[in-house]
Enzyme design. Structure first.
Site, PDB file in Angstrom:
ATOM      1  N   TYR A 126      90.146  34.236  20.217  1.00  0.00           N
ATOM      2  CA  TYR A 126      89.046  35.296  20.222  1.00  0.00           C
ATOM      3  C   TYR A 126      88.022  34.686  19.648  1.00  0.00           C
ATOM      4  O   TYR A 126      87.808  34.080  18.651  1.00  0.00           O
ATOM      5  CB  TYR A 126      89.619  36.466  19.210  1.00  0.00           C
ATOM      6  CG  TYR A 126      88.755  37.616  18.921  1.00  0.00           C
ATOM      7  CD1 TYR A 126      88.373  38.409  20.076  1.00  0.00           C
ATOM      8  CD2 TYR A 126      87.854  37.947  17.915  1.00  0.00           C
ATOM      9  CE1 TYR A 126      87.566  39.607  19.925  1.00  0.00           C
ATOM     10  CE2 TYR A 126      87.139  38.956  17.690  1.00  0.00           C
ATOM     11  CZ  TYR A 126      86.685  39.577  18.741  1.00  0.00           C
ATOM     12  OH  TYR A 126      85.849  40.803  18.564  1.00  0.00           O
ATOM     13  N   ASP A 146      85.241  26.707  17.532  1.00  0.00           N
ATOM     14  CA  ASP A 146      85.280  28.322  16.852  1.00  0.00           C
ATOM     15  C   ASP A 146      85.878  28.149  15.334  1.00  0.00           C
ATOM     16  O   ASP A 146      86.701  28.227  15.137  1.00  0.00           O
ATOM     17  CB  ASP A 146      85.587  29.298  17.499  1.00  0.00           C
ATOM     18  CG  ASP A 146      85.089  30.611  16.864  1.00  0.00           C
ATOM     19  OD1 ASP A 146      84.813  30.539  15.708  1.00  0.00           O
ATOM     20  OD2 ASP A 146      85.477  31.649  17.587  1.00  0.00           O
ATOM     21  N   LYS A 178      81.175  34.683   8.900  1.00  0.00           N
ATOM     22  CA  LYS A 178      80.737  35.308   7.500  1.00  0.00           C
ATOM     23  C   LYS A 178      81.011  34.578   6.220  1.00  0.00           C
ATOM     24  O   LYS A 178      80.149  34.988   5.145  1.00  0.00           O
ATOM     25  CB  LYS A 178      81.838  36.661   7.576  1.00  0.00           C
ATOM     26  CG  LYS A 178      83.118  36.354   8.147  1.00  0.00           C
ATOM     27  CD  LYS A 178      83.660  37.385   8.957  1.00  0.00           C
ATOM     28  CE  LYS A 178      84.804  36.903   9.903  1.00  0.00           C
ATOM     29  NZ  LYS A 178      85.070  37.923  10.984  1.00  0.00           N
TER      30      LYS A 178
END
Ligand code: HOZ
Length: 430
Positions: free
Chosen positions: A144, A239, A267
Site C-alpha cells: 500500500y 516506500d 509521518k
C-alpha cells in the site's frame, strides 16, 4: 468495559462523515464492534473518551516511536506556534530538515517536503515518469502506497481490509499503467519487465511490508530488484513511510544495505504531525520544479510547526542510537513471549517481525506474500483483537496491518502484552 461515549460519538459521526471516520481502517469494520474514540495519550498509553486506558501498539501507524507526548517534541511545537502557523514561504528549519534527512538516509541526496505519504508516493512516480520518459510502473500485490490512483491496484491496508484492492474511480488508463507482481517473486518481476521492455518508469515497494501485515523481503529479493532496475533503467523506489527512521536510523535501506534511487517518507518526519517527503539521487530530484519541468507544489509543504516537531524527533533519533537497541530488545522480548505462549497452547500461528514491527497472522502458513497473508482466519483475528482490547491492549484493527512498538514501552509493558496475548488466544481458541 464501558465505551458508551465512544459509541455515542460514532453514532453521531456516521451522520456527517462517510462511515463515521476520516480513514477507513479506524472504523473497526474488519474486527466488528464500535471504534474507540481517543481523547489523549502519554508515553505508552492512550486514553479513550470513557477514560479507559490502553497500552498502545498503533503509535499513529509508526511515527510515535518515542511514545506519546515526548517532552522535547511538545516543547518544540509550543515554541514554534508562538511564531504563527503557516507562511507559504521558505523557512530556516526546512533547510535544516533537508540536510538532516540527507545525512541520515543513505541514498537521499536531495529531498522535497510534502504533507503526507500519499503525496510523497504520487510525486515520486511523477518524477520517475518525467525522468525516464516512460509511463508504466510496477507495484507489488498487497503493498500500500497511500491512496493515489496509480496505487489502488491490488492494494493492501484498508483497501484489502474492505475488499476493494482495485478501487472504483481509478480510470482504465491509470490501471493499465500499473503492473503488479507478487511480493518476493523475482522471476515474476523479470517476466513483467521483459514483456514491457522500455516502458517501465519505476518499480515501487515497501522494503518491509507493513500493509498486508508485516511481511519481510526474502533473502536476495531487494538485491535482485536493484539489479533488474539497473539493467533496465527503471527508477527503484523504496516506500519507507513505515520503515524510515524505524528499522534503523537510515531506515530499511540502511538495515538491508540496498540503495534505492528514490525514497518516500511519511509521518515520522513530522514527529506525528502531517508530513511526508520524497528524495533520492540528485540527478533525478533535479527534474522537480522549479529546477526541472516536473511540477509539484504545496502551500503547507514544509509547514513550520511540522518541521519543528519533525526536526526535534529526527535530531533525537540521530543522537540516541540506544533508541534502536531498545526497540530491538523490546521486539525480541515480545516475539519470544508470543512464541512461548503458542507452544504452551499448542498453536502454530505465524509471527512475522523485524525490529519494532510485528504481525501475528492467524494462519500456520509462512506469510511471504499477499495470498499467504490472506490465508489468515479473519473472523478469529477479529475475536482476538477484541479480547486484547478488553485486556487494555490497543492494536491495529485489521489483520492486514503491522503493529509498532515505541521506546515508551518498558519490559513490564511488554510482559503485560504477552500475558494479554496468551489469555486472549486461550479465550478465542477455547
Ligand atoms: N491505512 C493506514 C494504515 N496502513 C491507516 C490510516 C489511519 O487510519 O490512520
Amino acid at each position: 468495559m464501558n465505551i458508551s461515549t465512544s459509541q455515542a460519538l460514532f453514532e453521531k459521526a456516521q451522520h456527517f462523515i462517510p462511515g463515521g471516520v476520516n480513514s477507513p481502517v479506524r472504523a473497526f469494520r474488519a474486527v466488528g464492534g464500535s471504534p474507540i474514540f481517543i481523547k489523549s495519550a502519554k508515553g505508552p498509553y492512550v486514553y479513550d473518551e470513557d477514560d479507559n486506558e490502553y497500552i498502545e501498539l498503533i503509535n499513529s501507524w509508526g511515527p510515535m516511536i518515542l511514545g506519546h507526548g515526548h517532552e522535547l517534541i511538545q516543547k518544540a511545537v509550543s515554541d514554534a506556534i508562538q511564531h504563527s502557523f503557516s507562511f507559504g514561504a521558505p523557512t530556516r528549519r526546512e533547510v535544516e530538515m533537508a540536510e538532516l534527512i540527507t545525512t541520515m538516509v543513505p541514498s537521499i541526496e536531495k529531498v522535497r517536503m510534502v504533507n503526507s505519504g500519499t503525496e510523497a508516493t504520487m510525486s515520486a512516480i511523477r518524477v520517475a515518469r518525467g525522468f525516464t520518459g516512460r509511463d508504466k510502473i510496477i507495484k507489488f500485490e498487497g503493498c500500500y502506497h497511500g491512496h493515489g490512483d496509480s496505487f489502488l491496484i491490488a492494494a493492501g491496508s484498508g483497501a484489502v481490509t474492505f475488499g476493494t484492492p482495485d478501487s472504483p474511480g481509478v480510470t482504465k488508463g491509470v490501471a493499465n499503467d500499473t503492473l503488479t507482481a507478487p511480493y518476493n517473486d523475482l522471476a515474476a518481476v523479470k517476466k513483467l519487465v521483459d514483456a514491457n521492455k522500455g516502458h517501465i518508469a519505476a518499480l515501487i515497494l515497501e522494503p518491509v511490508v507493513g500493509n498486508m501485515g508485516c511481511v519481510l523481503p526474502a533473502e536476495g529479493f531487494l538485491e535482485g530488484l536493484r539489479k533488474i532496475c539497473d539493467e533496465e533503467g527503471i527508477v527503484f523506489i523504496f516506500d519507507e513511510v513505515m520503515t524510515g527512521f524505524r528499522l534503523s536510523k537510515g531506515g530499511a535501506q540502511e538495515r538491508f544495505g540496498i540503495k534505492p534511487d528514490l525514497t518516500t517518507l511519511g509521518k515520522i518526519i513530522g514527529g506525528g504531525m502531517p508530513v511526508g517527503a520524497y528524495g533520492g539521487k540528485a540527478e533525478i530530484m533535479n527534474w522537480v520544479s522549479p529546477l526541472g519541468p516536473v511540477y509539484q507544489a504545496g502551500t503547507l509543504s514544509g509547514n513550520p510547526i511540522a518541521m519543528a516537531a519533525g526536526l526535534t524527533m529526527l535530531n533525537y533519533l540521530n543522537e540516541h542510537p540506544e533508541v534502536y537497541t531498545k526497540l530491538e530488545l523490546s521486539g525480541h522480548r515480545l516475539v519470544n513471549g508470543f512464541t512461548n505462549s503458542m507452544k504452551k497452547l499448542g498453536l502454530n500461528y505465524t509471527i512475522n517481525s523485524i525490529g519494532s514491527m510485528y504481525t501475528l497472522f492467524f494462519t500456520d502458513q509462512a506469510v511471504t506474500d499477499f495470498p499467504s497473508a490472506k490465508s489468515s482466519n479473519l473472523p478469529l483475528f477479529g475475536k482476538y483483537f477484541h479480547a486484547m482490547l478488553d485486556r487494555g491492549i490497543y492494536m491495529g484493527p485489521s489483520q492486514f496491518e503491522s503493529m509498532f512498538l515505541s521506546t515508551a514501552l518498558e519490559d513490564s509493558h511488554i510482559d503485560r502484552i504477552i500475558e494479554a496475548n496468551e489469555e486472549s488466544l486461550k479465550e478465542v481458541i477455547g
